[in-house]
Scaffold this motif. Sequence first.
Motif, PDB file in Angstrom:
ATOM      1  N   TRP A 101       0.856  -1.252  -0.106  1.00  0.00           N
ATOM      2  CA  TRP A 101       0.166   0.145  -0.056  1.00  0.00           C
ATOM      3  C   TRP A 101       0.843   1.307   0.124  1.00  0.00           C
ATOM      4  O   TRP A 101       2.058   1.411   0.736  1.00  0.00           O
ATOM      5  N   GLU A 102       0.606   2.356  -0.934  1.00  0.00           N
ATOM      6  CA  GLU A 102       1.031   3.557  -0.726  1.00  0.00           C
ATOM      7  C   GLU A 102       1.135   4.157   0.696  1.00  0.00           C
ATOM      8  O   GLU A 102      -0.031   4.049   1.576  1.00  0.00           O
ATOM      9  N   GLU A 103       2.110   4.851   1.069  1.00  0.00           N
ATOM     10  CA  GLU A 103       2.147   5.526   2.483  1.00  0.00           C
ATOM     11  C   GLU A 103       1.614   6.738   2.233  1.00  0.00           C
ATOM     12  O   GLU A 103       2.491   7.771   1.837  1.00  0.00           O
ATOM     13  N   PRO A 117      -8.275   7.872  -1.666  1.00  0.00           N
ATOM     14  CA  PRO A 117      -7.566   6.670  -0.935  1.00  0.00           C
ATOM     15  C   PRO A 117      -6.304   6.364  -1.378  1.00  0.00           C
ATOM     16  O   PRO A 117      -5.470   6.676  -2.314  1.00  0.00           O
ATOM     17  N   ALA A 118      -5.811   5.535  -0.458  1.00  0.00           N
ATOM     18  CA  ALA A 118      -4.191   4.936  -0.848  1.00  0.00           C
ATOM     19  C   ALA A 118      -4.187   3.979  -1.908  1.00  0.00           C
ATOM     20  O   ALA A 118      -5.144   3.419  -2.378  1.00  0.00           O
ATOM     21  N   ARG A 119      -3.147   4.015  -2.659  1.00  0.00           N
ATOM     22  CA  ARG A 119      -3.208   3.252  -3.751  1.00  0.00           C
ATOM     23  C   ARG A 119      -2.429   2.002  -3.333  1.00  0.00           C
ATOM     24  O   ARG A 119      -1.456   1.822  -2.572  1.00  0.00           O
ATOM     25  N   ARG A 120      -2.616   0.925  -3.999  1.00  0.00           N
ATOM     26  CA  ARG A 120      -1.868  -0.512  -4.076  1.00  0.00           C
ATOM     27  C   ARG A 120      -0.919  -0.384  -5.337  1.00  0.00           C
ATOM     28  O   ARG A 120      -1.270  -0.652  -6.242  1.00  0.00           O
ATOM     29  N   TYR A 121       0.356  -0.739  -4.857  1.00  0.00           N
ATOM     30  CA  TYR A 121       1.137  -0.938  -5.874  1.00  0.00           C
ATOM     31  C   TYR A 121       1.734  -2.368  -6.037  1.00  0.00           C
ATOM     32  O   TYR A 121       1.871  -2.932  -4.916  1.00  0.00           O
ATOM     33  N   TYR A 122       1.987  -2.717  -7.225  1.00  0.00           N
ATOM     34  CA  TYR A 122       2.292  -4.238  -7.575  1.00  0.00           C
ATOM     35  C   TYR A 122       3.616  -4.229  -8.368  1.00  0.00           C
ATOM     36  O   TYR A 122       4.006  -3.262  -9.133  1.00  0.00           O
TER      37      TYR A 122
END
Length: 81
Positions: free
Chosen positions: A28-30, A39-44
């Motif tokens: 998850w993006e801090e 919302p926070a982004r999820r990075y893959y």
Amino acid sequence: MKATGLPSGTLYPVLHRLQEAGWLAADWEEVDPTAAGRPARRYYRLTAEGVTAARQALAELRALAPRTGPALGGPAGAPAW
């Protein structure tokens, strides 16, 4: 989703399956969602196993692709991965 043109109902299940297979890691993006206004982004990112599997899959696809252009089977001006 914008880059692939796929809806979230298609894209996220694929990402989840790749993560379960050990090919992707996700974090998850801090960020403070209130301060960022979203919302926070999820990075893959690909894991070492995912890189190996992706390279193998690309090699197999290239082997099946007809040789139509000057690079690796793509039309003129296509990226030479």
